[in-house]
Design a protein around this motif. Structure first.
Motif, PDB file in Angstrom:
ATOM      1  N   TRP B 134     -79.302  34.750  63.498  1.00 18.99           N
ATOM      2  CA  TRP B 134     -77.915  34.574  63.072  1.00 18.99           C
ATOM      3  C   TRP B 134     -77.614  33.073  62.908  1.00 18.99           C
ATOM      4  CZ3 TRP B 134     -74.865  38.110  61.151  1.00 18.99           C
ATOM      5  CH2 TRP B 134     -74.990  39.438  61.562  1.00 18.99           C
ATOM      6  N   GLY B 135     -78.100  32.305  63.879  1.00 23.30           N
ATOM      7  CA  GLY B 135     -77.846  30.867  63.854  1.00 23.30           C
ATOM      8  C   GLY B 135     -78.423  30.220  62.603  1.00 23.30           C
ATOM      9  N   VAL B 136     -79.675  30.551  62.299  1.00 28.51           N
ATOM     10  CA  VAL B 136     -80.326  29.940  61.136  1.00 28.51           C
ATOM     11  C   VAL B 136     -79.627  30.357  59.841  1.00 28.51           C
ATOM     12  CG1 VAL B 136     -82.469  29.816  59.822  1.00 28.51           C
ATOM     13  CG2 VAL B 136     -82.536  29.788  62.321  1.00 28.51           C
ATOM     14  N   PHE B 142     -73.212  28.541  55.958  1.00 27.67           N
ATOM     15  CA  PHE B 142     -71.947  27.842  56.198  1.00 27.67           C
ATOM     16  C   PHE B 142     -72.107  26.323  56.308  1.00 27.67           C
ATOM     17  CE2 PHE B 142     -70.973  32.018  58.326  1.00 27.67           C
ATOM     18  CZ  PHE B 142     -70.161  32.483  57.306  1.00 27.67           C
ATOM     19  N   SER B 143     -73.176  25.872  56.987  1.00 31.29           N
ATOM     20  CA  SER B 143     -73.249  24.446  57.308  1.00 31.29           C
ATOM     21  C   SER B 143     -73.780  23.618  56.148  1.00 31.29           C
ATOM     22  CB  SER B 143     -74.146  24.234  58.535  1.00 31.29           C
ATOM     23  OG  SER B 143     -73.584  24.907  59.643  1.00 31.29           O
ATOM     24  N   THR B 144     -74.765  24.174  55.440  1.00 30.02           N
ATOM     25  CA  THR B 144     -75.333  23.397  54.332  1.00 30.02           C
ATOM     26  C   THR B 144     -74.718  23.880  53.019  1.00 30.02           C
ATOM     27  OG1 THR B 144     -77.096  24.928  53.792  1.00 30.02           O
ATOM     28  CG2 THR B 144     -77.505  23.423  55.605  1.00 30.02           C
ATOM     29  N   ASN B 145     -75.067  23.221  51.930  1.00 29.96           N
ATOM     30  CA  ASN B 145     -74.568  23.687  50.644  1.00 29.96           C
ATOM     31  C   ASN B 145     -75.606  24.519  49.898  1.00 29.96           C
ATOM     32  OD1 ASN B 145     -76.377  21.839  49.895  1.00 29.96           O
ATOM     33  ND2 ASN B 145     -74.970  20.483  48.772  1.00 29.96           N
ATOM     34  N   THR B 146     -76.652  24.962  50.611  1.00 33.39           N
ATOM     35  CA  THR B 146     -77.710  25.713  49.933  1.00 33.39           C
ATOM     36  C   THR B 146     -77.318  27.160  49.680  1.00 33.39           C
ATOM     37  OG1 THR B 146     -78.671  26.012  52.106  1.00 33.39           O
ATOM     38  CG2 THR B 146     -79.693  24.371  50.678  1.00 33.39           C
ATOM     39  N   GLY B 147     -76.510  27.740  50.545  1.00 31.34           N
ATOM     40  CA  GLY B 147     -76.200  29.162  50.433  1.00 31.34           C
ATOM     41  C   GLY B 147     -75.130  29.431  49.387  1.00 31.34           C
ATOM     42  N   PHE B 148     -73.903  29.365  49.802  1.00 30.96           N
ATOM     43  CA  PHE B 148     -72.794  29.628  48.899  1.00 30.96           C
ATOM     44  C   PHE B 148     -72.008  28.347  48.621  1.00 30.96           C
ATOM     45  CE2 PHE B 148     -73.902  33.495  51.019  1.00 30.96           C
ATOM     46  CZ  PHE B 148     -73.884  34.439  50.002  1.00 30.96           C
ATOM     47  N   GLY B 149     -72.611  27.212  48.974  1.00 28.55           N
ATOM     48  CA  GLY B 149     -71.966  25.939  48.696  1.00 28.55           C
ATOM     49  C   GLY B 149     -70.809  25.608  49.623  1.00 28.55           C
ATOM     50  N   PHE B 150     -70.776  26.239  50.786  1.00 32.02           N
ATOM     51  CA  PHE B 150     -69.660  25.930  51.701  1.00 32.02           C
ATOM     52  C   PHE B 150     -69.752  24.497  52.236  1.00 32.02           C
ATOM     53  CE2 PHE B 150     -69.521  30.671  52.411  1.00 32.02           C
ATOM     54  CZ  PHE B 150     -68.322  30.845  51.745  1.00 32.02           C
ATOM     55  N   PHE B 233     -77.483  25.761  65.769  1.00 30.80           N
ATOM     56  CA  PHE B 233     -77.685  25.533  64.337  1.00 30.80           C
ATOM     57  C   PHE B 233     -76.398  25.328  63.558  1.00 30.80           C
ATOM     58  CE2 PHE B 233     -81.298  27.994  65.792  1.00 30.80           C
ATOM     59  CZ  PHE B 233     -82.337  27.215  65.336  1.00 30.80           C
ATOM     60  N   THR B 234     -75.281  25.778  64.092  1.00 30.87           N
ATOM     61  CA  THR B 234     -74.065  25.767  63.270  1.00 30.87           C
ATOM     62  C   THR B 234     -72.988  24.827  63.794  1.00 30.87           C
ATOM     63  OG1 THR B 234     -73.280  27.670  64.528  1.00 30.87           O
ATOM     64  CG2 THR B 234     -74.369  28.125  62.427  1.00 30.87           C
ATOM     65  N   ASN B 235     -73.087  24.438  65.044  1.00 35.88           N
ATOM     66  CA  ASN B 235     -72.000  23.665  65.620  1.00 35.88           C
ATOM     67  C   ASN B 235     -72.518  22.533  66.510  1.00 35.88           C
ATOM     68  OD1 ASN B 235     -69.108  23.362  66.614  1.00 35.88           O
ATOM     69  ND2 ASN B 235     -70.150  23.829  68.527  1.00 35.88           N
ATOM     70  N   TYR B 236     -73.537  22.815  67.235  1.00 35.71           N
ATOM     71  CA  TYR B 236     -74.018  21.995  68.335  1.00 35.71           C
ATOM     72  C   TYR B 236     -72.913  21.765  69.353  1.00 35.71           C
ATOM     73  CZ  TYR B 236     -77.618  19.689  70.823  1.00 35.71           C
ATOM     74  OH  TYR B 236     -78.540  19.402  71.785  1.00 35.71           O
ATOM     75  N   TYR B 237     -72.341  20.601  69.467  1.00 38.13           N
ATOM     76  CA  TYR B 237     -71.536  20.328  70.650  1.00 38.13           C
ATOM     77  C   TYR B 237     -70.625  19.163  70.359  1.00 38.13           C
ATOM     78  CZ  TYR B 237     -70.574  19.024  75.506  1.00 38.13           C
ATOM     79  OH  TYR B 237     -69.967  18.700  76.684  1.00 38.13           O
ATOM     80  N   ASN B 238     -69.545  19.089  71.076  1.00 34.71           N
ATOM     81  CA  ASN B 238     -68.626  17.967  70.939  1.00 34.71           C
ATOM     82  C   ASN B 238     -68.101  17.624  72.327  1.00 34.71           C
ATOM     83  OD1 ASN B 238     -66.558  16.173  70.348  1.00 34.71           O
ATOM     84  ND2 ASN B 238     -65.949  17.290  68.486  1.00 34.71           N
ATOM     85  N   THR B 239     -68.088  16.348  72.666  1.00 32.65           N
ATOM     86  CA  THR B 239     -67.590  15.960  73.998  1.00 32.65           C
ATOM     87  C   THR B 239     -66.076  15.886  74.021  1.00 32.65           C
ATOM     88  OG1 THR B 239     -67.866  13.649  73.384  1.00 32.65           O
ATOM     89  CG2 THR B 239     -69.651  14.677  74.645  1.00 32.65           C
ATOM     90  N   GLY B 240     -65.460  16.015  72.862  1.00 32.11           N
ATOM     91  CA  GLY B 240     -63.994  16.006  72.813  1.00 32.11           C
ATOM     92  C   GLY B 240     -63.487  17.245  72.108  1.00 32.11           C
ATOM     93  N   ILE B 241     -62.213  17.204  71.701  1.00 27.30           N
ATOM     94  CA  ILE B 241     -61.633  18.302  70.939  1.00 27.30           C
ATOM     95  C   ILE B 241     -61.364  17.775  69.532  1.00 27.30           C
ATOM     96  CG2 ILE B 241     -59.673  19.881  70.728  1.00 27.30           C
ATOM     97  CD1 ILE B 241     -59.403  19.715  73.794  1.00 27.30           C
TER      98      ILE B 241
END
Lengths: 259, 306
Positions: B134-136, B142-150, B233-241
């Protein structure tokens, strides 16, 4: 073979050469039968004889069963029940039904009876509460529940629940009421009350009852139809069917030789 | 009374249970008890270990402050993770609850048709897809522009929708089952009054199944709360909001991801924080579970007696 009931009584429902199938199994075989208006007609026969299928075909409850199919004609006041322009939803408002096991909704007693009106879009509060009271009175339940109309329908006894289901069916003012073994899950006292109720209701409604209990058929009905293996064996005035049946199979069944 | 039964008395077996039945009772009773212990031990162990290893970091400020210090997280709390997890759950639910419940209603109403059978099969297959896949796929779509260009980058939106797609088959499955558990006689009662299928669904089937449907949504949410692989694969992490949920600054924090990252750091202090965060996550899950139970009690006013 056209089997008719007394000609003086109007035919409320009539079926001609009516057959019903579940997939490849034939449940009803060319039944010819008329249900007279404002009388009680009982349908008896051993388990699996097609009497319940017949009853459920009349208000098209079998439409929901995958693989169900019918042939022949079924008429309500001379109009095709299975005609192309017939909306089964509207048909069921004219032909009400009460089931074997009491099946009140998870609502208050009041809302159970009002539900049939609500789905027809009746909103006026005074009208709804009038009809609820009238229906509960007609079902001989009003005095027992008038102080707890907002209470859960499941707080009632089995017999009371079944009378609530009858009140619920009456509230939409049907012309015909189909009863599918309405007392088979009830104790004898509750059964007697349902039977009394049927006598009260037959002045205004056409009633068809399926029952396993031959004594019940003999007690309550004006006409009795005997089904066997999907075929209608015999129909006639109840007193005649139980005292002097034409067909030997009817006699065997009512005297307890099989079934 | 006594006399009436006296005739039969001599033929009856000795009173009480035979030795064999008493032994069998004892053995089966013990097995049930052991099974219960085996089932609850992991939960107790998780709570105990997480508390024992993480208690130094636990305080009210742990859930109300952002991580700080160097390496980041040495000081401060996990507010970023809690906020991020909430954002992801909301996004995932916005996608999966309408779609999943609708699909469940469809499978219930049209369950015997061929299309419904295919839908059910595919939905069940989706349940078995590993979350890393699911992640890949989420990454490509969603993350790259290879799929549907999002091209949303590593972002809350990309992760939330990916988690939402993971949730859909769970919600579908449980919704259909909850509706199937509504007695047929009950549905027929309404149909026989001249109700349309839609009215039956709205007035009877859904209210009667609402507890089950709620449980299904909760199961999906709990599943999503614990997901880590798709987030890698889609978000990783953020130390803030973050201020935005898309683009290069659109990542959100996430409790499960935070635990994963902290545990990987060569720092005792961060390991303590990770265990404390694990306890926070477990408590959130327990609170959500109890919340749904309370809600379902509320809806039982007219319910049939068991």
């Amino acid at each position: 073979m056209e089997q008719s009931v007394s000609e003086a009584v109007a035919r409320k429902i009539e079926v001609r050469e009516f057959s019903a199938f579940y997939g490849k199994t034939q449940a009803l075989k060319s039944v010819n039968f008329a249900i007279p208006e404002k009388r009680i007609t009982a349908m008896i026969g051993p388990s699996g004889c097609g009497k319940s299928t017949f009853l459920r075909s009349l208000n098209r409850m079998n439409d929901f069963i995958p693989g169900f199919r019918m042939e022949g004609a079924a008429l309500l006041d001379g109009e095709e029940i299975y005609g192309p322009g017939v909306n089964p939803v509207l048909l069921r408002q004219r032909i009400g039904m009460v089931f074997q096991k009491p099946n009140p909704f998870q609502m208050s007693i009041y809302e159970n009876v009002a539900y049939g009106l609500r789905i027809q879009g009746v909103k006026a509060h005074s009208l709804v509460s009038d009809i609820v009271e009238k229906s509960l009175r007609a079902a001989a339940l009003w005095d027992e529940v008038k102080d707890r109309l907002k209470g859960s329908a499941f707080s009632l006894s089995g017999g009371q629940q079944q009378r609530l289901c009858i009140a619920r069916a009456l509230a939409v003012e049907p012309e015909v009421i189909l009863l599918d073994e309405p007392a088979s899950a009830l104790d004898p006292i509750s059964t007697a009350r349902i039977e009394e109720l049927m006598q009260d209701l037959k002045d205004r409604y056409t009633i068809a009852i399926v029952t396993h209990n031959m004594q019940q058929a003999a007690r309550v009905s004006d006409y009795t139809a005997f089904f066997l293996d999907g075929a209608l064996v015999e129909v006639g005035e109840t007193t005649r069917i139980f005292t002097n049946p034409d067909d030997s199979r009817t006699e065997d069944y009512i005297t307890g030789r099989f079934g | 009374m006594q006399g009436r039964w006296a005739v039969a008395e001599p033929q009856r077996p000795a009173k009480g249970l035979t030795l064999y039945r008493r032994i069998r009772n004892f053995v089966l009773g013990s097995l049930t008890g052991i099974a219960f212990l085996v089932a609850v031990t992991p939960l107790l162990a998780i709570i105990y270990v997480a508390y024992d290893r993480g208690k130094e970091a636990l305080s009210l400020s742990f859930v109300t402050t952002m991580p700080s210090g160097f390496p980041v997280g040495i000081e401060g709390g996990v507010l970023n993770g809690i906020a991020g997890s909430v954002i992801l759950i909301v996004l995932a639910s916005l996608l999966s609850v309408p779609v999943g419940v609708w699909a469940g209603l469809y499978l219930w109403d049209q369950g015997h048709t061929r299309l419904a059978g295919a839908t059910r099969l595919l939905s069940d297959l989706l349940l078995g897809v590993p979350s890393v896949i699911w992640g890949v796929v989420g990454y490509y779509v969603f993350s790259t522009n290879t799929g549907f260009g999002f091209h949303w980058g590593f972002s809350g939106l990309a992760a939330g929708l990916t988690l939402g797609f993971i949730m859909i088959p769970i919600v579908t499955r449980v919704t259909e089952q909850a509706l199937r558990d509504v007695p047929r006689s009950y549905i027929e009662g309404a149909l026989a009054l001249g109700a349309t299928r839609f009215q039956v669904m709205r007035d009877l089937a859904i209210p009667a199944a609402i507890t089950g449907i709620g449980t299904g949504i909760l199961l999906g949410v709990l599943n999503v709360l614990g997901q880590t692989a798709p987030l890698v694969f889609t978000n990783y992490y953020n130390t803030g909001i973050p201020h935005s949920l898309v683009g290069s600054n659109g990542s959100v924090g996430d409790l499960a991801m935070q635990i994963f990252i902290y545990i990987h750091e060569p720092s005792k202090a961060l390991h303590v924080k990770a265990m404390a965060a694990a306890l926070v996550l477990t408590v959130i899950v327990l609170l959500l579970d109890m919340g749904i139970r309370l809600l379902s009690w509320g809806s039982r006013r007219y319910a049939r007696k068991a």
